[in-house]
Scaffold this active site. Structure first.
Site, PDB file in Angstrom:
ATOM      1  N   GLY A  34       0.795  -1.225   0.000  1.00 20.99           N
ATOM      2  CA  GLY A  34       0.000   0.000   0.000  1.00 20.99           C
ATOM      3  C   GLY A  34       0.825   1.271   0.000  1.00 20.99           C
ATOM      4  CB  CYS A 243     -25.724  -9.003 -18.757  1.00 22.28           C
ATOM      5  SG  CYS A 243     -24.896  -8.934 -20.376  1.00 22.28           S
ATOM      6  CB  CYS A 246     -24.284 -13.263 -20.789  1.00 19.82           C
ATOM      7  SG  CYS A 246     -23.825 -12.338 -19.305  1.00 19.82           S
ATOM      8  CB  CYS A 268     -20.973  -8.215 -18.932  1.00 16.56           C
ATOM      9  SG  CYS A 268     -22.019  -9.440 -18.161  1.00 16.56           S
ATOM     10  CB  CYS A 274     -20.233 -10.768 -21.496  1.00 18.61           C
ATOM     11  SG  CYS A 274     -21.938 -10.510 -21.981  1.00 18.61           S
TER      12      CYS A 274
END
Lengths: 282, 200
Positions: A34, A243, A246, A268, A274
């Site tokens: 980090g 979606c 899909c 998506c 997808c």
């Protein structure tokens, strides 16, 4: 190496001394999860904002055995993704793929793939603004001191102001996280939907900011918490729609306008996810 | 008179890349034994793995400290020619340190842990571990924890110099400062970034 590998440049474009410098920065970044490590960012053959930081990391780690996937907003077939993929196919002779599970290195702009990442994979994020405190404190020496002293009160004030003004934390992307309970880190402009995927991921996550000259990292299996309040817990985006291609209800959806009479659809954002779902249904 | 210099890598670009990836995997997964893909031709007394690491990581920007058993005239020529690294006169000036004689190793606190603002400006130790990779019977294992470790890991005590675990506790207590250690075996490496905690 393939026959199409470009001649006239060093392998993977960067010179070896630059790679060594970036590699050292990556190792220290991994050792201090980090924390933003400064590095001598080079000029690359594409403009700032197009992934110069990510490209420099990828160029420094990639080898002939790697399989590279590049996504931009989740999609394998946008300009940025296609050109970076072909850049490495030509300068490093690597195999490329669009399938998340086949890739050893995934360079990404603003998404984490929907398919879970695995042990041994490396995901490289393109980062525009690596400093999560920058909009609250413009001075670099001040933010550096704030990180050193773990002085993150201002970030909570910012999130609280959101709640006071909007009734909720309004930040929906580049949502700040705390890494291993120490450094507050900008996850790059991924949607907050993807934040939980950073936590305890089996893959190594590397972040490169070319213009701002910073590299940082999250090792595998590291605690990554999105900042929040007890009475306003962190939440990810949800959609009422599925979606349109899909039918997925659990993936991040993009809204697409289809005409000028209010027609729209949701699909998506992860094009590989997808397409796989469509293939498997058939 | 001209003195011979060990050749180093035979394919520097690809061998430094694969060596780096091994080290990166080791540092990202502390305690995991990662095989070294390459043995470089180094000075007498250096393993091929140690030579490969120095060639990969060191250059003119990284002062290097060699412990007395590593600092043969041949090794100094090797480092000067291939890496161009300045010699650190004391451990605390070193970006990288090569320790071939672990039992005479300087204390970890003799190296530089970086500063609160720049914790990355700390020494990285390349610490020789002749036993690394060997299981051995009835071996005591240390429990290790930290980022990069799924739950908890184990580290055989006989891979480390004597008294290392006590010194390591002090080092880990300096976080985010602290030195990082790469244990270098004949054919493998183990990463010990400062985030690792050891018990038992």
């Amino acid at each position: 190496m393939t026959a199409e590998t470009m001649q006239g440049y060093n392998y993977a474009y960067l010179d070896e001394q630059t790679k060594a410098m970036i590699r050292r920065a990556i190792l220290k970044a991994v050792a201090i999860p980090g924390h933003q490590v400064p590095f001598g960012s080079r000029e690359m053959p594409l403009p700032y904002g197009w992934g110069t930081g990510g490209i420099q990391i990828t160029a420094s780690i990639i080898g002939p055995l790697d399989v590279l996937k590049v996504i931009d907003q989740g999609s394998d077939d946008t300009t940025n993704a296609v050109s970076i993929r072909s850049f490495f196919a030509r300068t490093a002779g690597v195999k490329t793929t669009t399938a998340t599970e086949e890739a050893t290195v995934i360079q990404t702009r603003h998404r984490i793939p929907e398919a879970p990442l695995t042990d041994g994979q490396i995901i490289v994020y393109q980062v525009p603004i690596p400093e999560p405190l920058r909009f609250m404190e413009p001075s670099e020496s001040e933010t550096r001191t704030m990180h050193a002293l773990e002085e993150y009160g201002v970030m909570h004030v910012k999130l609280y102001e959101d709640i006071a003004e909007h009734g909720r934390i309004a930040k929906s992307y580049d949502y700040p996280v705390r890494v291993q309970s120490r450094y507050v880190m900008a996850p790059s402009p991924i949607p907050k939907f993807d934040n939980p995927k950073m936590h305890d991921s089996p893959a190594l996550q590397l972040f490169g900011a070319g213009r701002e000259k910073r590299i940082y990292a999250i090792p595998p299996h590291t605690r990554v918490e999105s900042l929040d309040f007890e009475d306003h817990p962190f939440e990810i985006q949800k959609w009422d729609e599925a979606c349109a291609i899909c039918g997925a209800r659990d993936s991040f959806l993009d809204e697409i306008l289809t005409d000028d009479r209010g027609g729209r659809m949701f699909v998506c954002s992860d094009s590989d996810h997808c397409a796989r779902r469509v293939r498997e249904d058939c | 008179m001209l003195q011979p210099i060990p050749a180093g890598f035979s394919r520097p670009v690809f061998e430094s890349q694969s060596t780096f990836r091994a080290v990166l995997q080791a540092m990202a997964n502390p305690g995991r034994t990662v095989p070294m893909p390459v043995a470089a031709q180094g000075p007498q007394g250096w393993s091929g793995s140690m030579a490969a690491l120095v060639l990969t990581l060191c250059d003119m920007d990284t002062p290097i400290w060699l412990d007395p058993s590593a600092a043969s005239p041949e090794a100094l020529r090797f480092v000067r020619f291939h890496c161009g690294s300045p010699q650190a006169s004391a451990p605390h000036e070193a970006a990288f340190a090569v320790v071939l004689e672990p039992k005479d190793m300087p204390a970890l606190r003799a190296f530089t842990p970086g500063t609160a603002e720049f914790p990355e400006r700390s020494s990285t130790l390349l610490l020789w571990s002749a036993n690394l990779g060997q299981a051995g019977s009835g071996v005591r294992e240390l429990n290790i924890k930290g980022p990069g470790i799924d739950g908890r890991g184990e580290l055989p005590l006989h891979w480390l110099p004597e008294g290392f675990a006590e010194q390591w506790r002090a080092n880990a207590g300096l976080f985010p400062c602290g030195v990082d250690v790469i244990l270098v075996g004949p054919e493998a490496v183990v990463g010990l970034p400062r985030t690792v905690t050891m018990e038992g």
